[in-house]
Write a protein that holds these residues in place. Structure first.
Motif, PDB file in Angstrom:
ATOM      1  N   PRO A   1     -22.581 -58.435  54.600  1.00  8.36           N
ATOM      2  CA  PRO A   1     -23.619 -57.750  53.819  1.00  8.36           C
ATOM      3  C   PRO A   1     -22.970 -56.681  52.928  1.00  8.36           C
ATOM      4  O   PRO A   1     -21.912 -56.136  53.254  1.00  8.36           O
ATOM      5  CB  PRO A   1     -24.514 -57.103  54.881  1.00  8.36           C
ATOM      6  N   ASP A   2     -23.621 -56.389  51.809  1.00 11.81           N
ATOM      7  CA  ASP A   2     -23.063 -55.418  50.846  1.00 11.81           C
ATOM      8  C   ASP A   2     -22.818 -54.053  51.473  1.00 11.81           C
ATOM      9  O   ASP A   2     -21.810 -53.406  51.164  1.00 11.81           O
ATOM     10  CB  ASP A   2     -23.993 -55.272  49.636  1.00 11.81           C
ATOM     11  N   ASP A   3     -23.714 -53.597  52.352  1.00 21.68           N
ATOM     12  CA  ASP A   3     -23.516 -52.272  52.944  1.00 21.68           C
ATOM     13  C   ASP A   3     -22.260 -52.233  53.829  1.00 21.68           C
ATOM     14  O   ASP A   3     -21.544 -51.228  53.865  1.00 21.68           O
ATOM     15  CB  ASP A   3     -24.749 -51.822  53.735  1.00 21.68           C
ATOM     16  N   ARG A   4     -21.939 -53.322  54.494  1.00 23.64           N
ATOM     17  CA  ARG A   4     -20.736 -53.361  55.321  1.00 23.64           C
ATOM     18  C   ARG A   4     -19.481 -53.353  54.441  1.00 23.64           C
ATOM     19  O   ARG A   4     -18.511 -52.663  54.747  1.00 23.64           O
ATOM     20  CB  ARG A   4     -20.737 -54.595  56.214  1.00 23.64           C
ATOM     21  N   VAL A   5     -19.508 -54.064  53.336  1.00 22.46           N
ATOM     22  CA  VAL A   5     -18.372 -54.074  52.404  1.00 22.46           C
ATOM     23  C   VAL A   5     -18.174 -52.671  51.833  1.00 22.46           C
ATOM     24  O   VAL A   5     -17.044 -52.190  51.714  1.00 22.46           O
ATOM     25  CB  VAL A   5     -18.580 -55.111  51.274  1.00 22.46           C
ATOM     26  N   GLN A   6     -19.273 -51.993  51.504  1.00 18.80           N
ATOM     27  CA  GLN A   6     -19.176 -50.633  50.967  1.00 18.80           C
ATOM     28  C   GLN A   6     -18.590 -49.670  52.003  1.00 18.80           C
ATOM     29  O   GLN A   6     -17.780 -48.804  51.663  1.00 18.80           O
ATOM     30  CB  GLN A   6     -20.547 -50.138  50.475  1.00 18.80           C
ATOM     31  N   ARG A   7     -18.979 -49.826  53.277  1.00 23.06           N
ATOM     32  CA  ARG A   7     -18.407 -48.988  54.342  1.00 23.06           C
ATOM     33  C   ARG A   7     -16.916 -49.252  54.488  1.00 23.06           C
ATOM     34  O   ARG A   7     -16.129 -48.325  54.667  1.00 23.06           O
ATOM     35  CB  ARG A   7     -19.118 -49.236  55.679  1.00 23.06           C
ATOM     36  N   LEU A   8     -16.525 -50.529  54.386  1.00 20.78           N
ATOM     37  CA  LEU A   8     -15.118 -50.878  54.467  1.00 20.78           C
ATOM     38  C   LEU A   8     -14.343 -50.207  53.335  1.00 20.78           C
ATOM     39  O   LEU A   8     -13.298 -49.598  53.562  1.00 20.78           O
ATOM     40  CB  LEU A   8     -14.923 -52.395  54.399  1.00 20.78           C
ATOM     41  N   LEU A   9     -14.855 -50.292  52.115  1.00 19.72           N
ATOM     42  CA  LEU A   9     -14.173 -49.679  50.970  1.00 19.72           C
ATOM     43  C   LEU A   9     -14.074 -48.166  51.130  1.00 19.72           C
ATOM     44  O   LEU A   9     -13.044 -47.560  50.814  1.00 19.72           O
ATOM     45  CB  LEU A   9     -14.896 -50.039  49.670  1.00 19.72           C
ATOM     46  N   GLN A  10     -15.141 -47.555  51.621  1.00 18.40           N
ATOM     47  CA  GLN A  10     -15.141 -46.102  51.830  1.00 18.40           C
ATOM     48  C   GLN A  10     -14.097 -45.701  52.870  1.00 18.40           C
ATOM     49  O   GLN A  10     -13.314 -44.771  52.647  1.00 18.40           O
ATOM     50  CB  GLN A  10     -16.539 -45.650  52.267  1.00 18.40           C
ATOM     51  N   GLU A  11     -14.060 -46.409  53.997  1.00 21.38           N
ATOM     52  CA  GLU A  11     -13.073 -46.108  55.047  1.00 21.38           C
ATOM     53  C   GLU A  11     -11.657 -46.383  54.557  1.00 21.38           C
ATOM     54  O   GLU A  11     -10.734 -45.643  54.868  1.00 21.38           O
ATOM     55  CB  GLU A  11     -13.347 -46.930  56.307  1.00 21.38           C
ATOM     56  N   ARG A  12     -11.498 -47.424  53.781  1.00 26.19           N
ATOM     57  CA  ARG A  12     -10.177 -47.788  53.267  1.00 26.19           C
ATOM     58  C   ARG A  12      -9.654 -46.724  52.311  1.00 26.19           C
ATOM     59  O   ARG A  12      -8.458 -46.458  52.269  1.00 26.19           O
ATOM     60  CB  ARG A  12     -10.278 -49.153  52.576  1.00 26.19           C
ATOM     61  N   ARG A  13     -10.544 -46.101  51.534  1.00 27.74           N
ATOM     62  CA  ARG A  13     -10.117 -45.022  50.631  1.00 27.74           C
ATOM     63  C   ARG A  13      -9.595 -43.828  51.425  1.00 27.74           C
ATOM     64  O   ARG A  13      -8.666 -43.151  51.005  1.00 27.74           O
ATOM     65  CB  ARG A  13     -11.266 -44.590  49.718  1.00 27.74           C
ATOM     66  N   ARG A  14     -10.203 -43.565  52.571  1.00 19.94           N
ATOM     67  CA  ARG A  14      -9.735 -42.456  53.414  1.00 19.94           C
ATOM     68  C   ARG A  14      -8.361 -42.743  53.986  1.00 19.94           C
ATOM     69  O   ARG A  14      -7.474 -41.898  53.961  1.00 19.94           O
ATOM     70  CB  ARG A  14     -10.713 -42.215  54.567  1.00 19.94           C
ATOM     71  N   GLN A  15      -8.191 -43.969  54.516  1.00 17.40           N
ATOM     72  CA  GLN A  15      -6.923 -44.358  55.128  1.00 17.40           C
ATOM     73  C   GLN A  15      -6.961 -45.861  55.366  1.00 17.40           C
ATOM     74  O   GLN A  15      -7.982 -46.401  55.783  1.00 17.40           O
ATOM     75  CB  GLN A  15      -6.724 -43.630  56.463  1.00 17.40           C
ATOM     76  N   GLY A  16      -5.824 -46.541  55.124  1.00 18.42           N
ATOM     77  CA  GLY A  16      -5.745 -47.982  55.355  1.00 18.42           C
ATOM     78  C   GLY A  16      -5.949 -48.318  56.825  1.00 18.42           C
ATOM     79  O   GLY A  16      -5.700 -47.506  57.708  1.00 18.42           O
ATOM     80  N   PHE A  17      -6.417 -49.530  57.072  1.00 15.46           N
ATOM     81  CA  PHE A  17      -6.648 -49.985  58.441  1.00 15.46           C
ATOM     82  C   PHE A  17      -5.330 -50.423  59.063  1.00 15.46           C
ATOM     83  O   PHE A  17      -4.491 -51.015  58.408  1.00 15.46           O
ATOM     84  CB  PHE A  17      -7.641 -51.150  58.458  1.00 15.46           C
ATOM     85  N   GLN A  18      -5.170 -50.133  60.342  1.00 15.36           N
ATOM     86  CA  GLN A  18      -3.940 -50.492  61.051  1.00 15.36           C
ATOM     87  C   GLN A  18      -4.000 -51.908  61.615  1.00 15.36           C
ATOM     88  O   GLN A  18      -3.034 -52.648  61.559  1.00 15.36           O
ATOM     89  CB  GLN A  18      -3.682 -49.511  62.193  1.00 15.36           C
ATOM     90  N   ASP A  19      -5.151 -52.280  62.199  1.00 13.74           N
ATOM     91  CA  ASP A  19      -5.289 -53.562  62.877  1.00 13.74           C
ATOM     92  C   ASP A  19      -6.770 -53.840  63.102  1.00 13.74           C
ATOM     93  O   ASP A  19      -7.625 -53.054  62.680  1.00 13.74           O
ATOM     94  CB  ASP A  19      -4.525 -53.555  64.205  1.00 13.74           C
ATOM     95  N   LEU A  20      -7.065 -54.953  63.772  1.00 12.01           N
ATOM     96  CA  LEU A  20      -8.463 -55.319  64.012  1.00 12.01           C
ATOM     97  C   LEU A  20      -9.203 -54.298  64.875  1.00 12.01           C
ATOM     98  O   LEU A  20     -10.380 -54.033  64.658  1.00 12.01           O
ATOM     99  CB  LEU A  20      -8.548 -56.695  64.680  1.00 12.01           C
ATOM    100  N   ALA A  21      -8.518 -53.743  65.850  1.00 14.32           N
ATOM    101  CA  ALA A  21      -9.163 -52.753  66.715  1.00 14.32           C
ATOM    102  C   ALA A  21      -9.553 -51.516  65.904  1.00 14.32           C
ATOM    103  O   ALA A  21     -10.650 -50.964  66.076  1.00 14.32           O
ATOM    104  CB  ALA A  21      -8.255 -52.375  67.876  1.00 14.32           C
ATOM    105  N   ASP A  22      -8.668 -51.073  65.013  1.00  8.58           N
ATOM    106  CA  ASP A  22      -8.960 -49.927  64.150  1.00  8.58           C
ATOM    107  C   ASP A  22     -10.158 -50.243  63.251  1.00  8.58           C
ATOM    108  O   ASP A  22     -11.068 -49.426  63.090  1.00  8.58           O
ATOM    109  CB  ASP A  22      -7.716 -49.589  63.320  1.00  8.58           C
TER     110      ASP A  22
END
Length: 190
Positions: free
Chosen positions: A135-156
């Motif tokens: 869903p678009d809201d989940r993609v937007q949350r991903l982009l927002q979190e990614r701007r703060r800091q890249g993801f390390q792994d699936l658990a992160d």
């Protein structure tokens, strides 16, 4: 039927030992076929394994064990060895050592099949993220979190986006975390 000697077995052995009777002819030992490798001394259910069980595997340090336990606590399950080895990017020789010890019991619904080329969640454009069919809201949350800091792994990813286990399971083999963008330093999570 061969005729047996009339002496009792003990008397026969005494006479054979003193050389008064010939010793029985013993057949040469027959060559034996190579035995199959012994089964592993221990096995573990990958989807229920403890941290202590994970670290028993050769080359599985505390970081890998912690990652696997965090995924398990989030409800993620592995359906086969390939999923596990792909997630950990395990070399073939190490995977061969692990394989005899692993049992894959699926505790839930059937897993989704992976997509051929993984999406790098730390660098993928929004259009490429649409392949995940989120869903678009989940993609937007991903982009927002990614701007703060890249993801390390699936658990992160699961922890920061509050993803259900079924969603994380569907990402195994479909995503990767190649380049991590440096974001502002965040206080450690407690």
């Amino acid at each position: 039927m061969p005729q047996r000697h009339w002496l009792d077995p003990l008397a026969r052995q005494v006479l054979q030992a003193t050389g008064q009777l010939p010793r029985p002819v013993v057949a040469a030992p027959q060559p034996t076929a190579p035995q199959p490798p012994a089964p592993p001394s221990w096995t573990m259910d990958v989807n229920r394994a403890s941290r202590d069980q994970w670290v028993q595997l050769p080359g599985c340090g505390s970081d890998r064990a912690d990652l696997l336990v965090r995924l398990q606590q989030g409800g993620v399950q592995f359906s086969c060895a390939d999923d596990l080895f792909r997630l950990l990017e395990l070399p073939a020789d190490l995977a061969a050592l692990w394989h005899p010890h692993l049992i894959f019991h699926w505790h839930g619904d059937a897993p989704l099949q992976p997509v051929e080329t993984p999406v790098d969640l730390n660098t993928a454009a929004t259009a490429e993220l649409q392949r995940l069919q989120w869903p678009d809201d989940r993609v937007q949350r991903l982009l927002q979190e990614r701007r703060r800091q890249g993801f390390q792994d699936l658990a992160d990813l699961q922890e920061r986006l509050c993803l259900p286990a079924s969603t994380v399971e569907s990402l195994i083999g479909r995503v990767c975390f190649g380049q991590r963008r440096a974001g502002p330093s965040l206080p450690p999570r407690t």
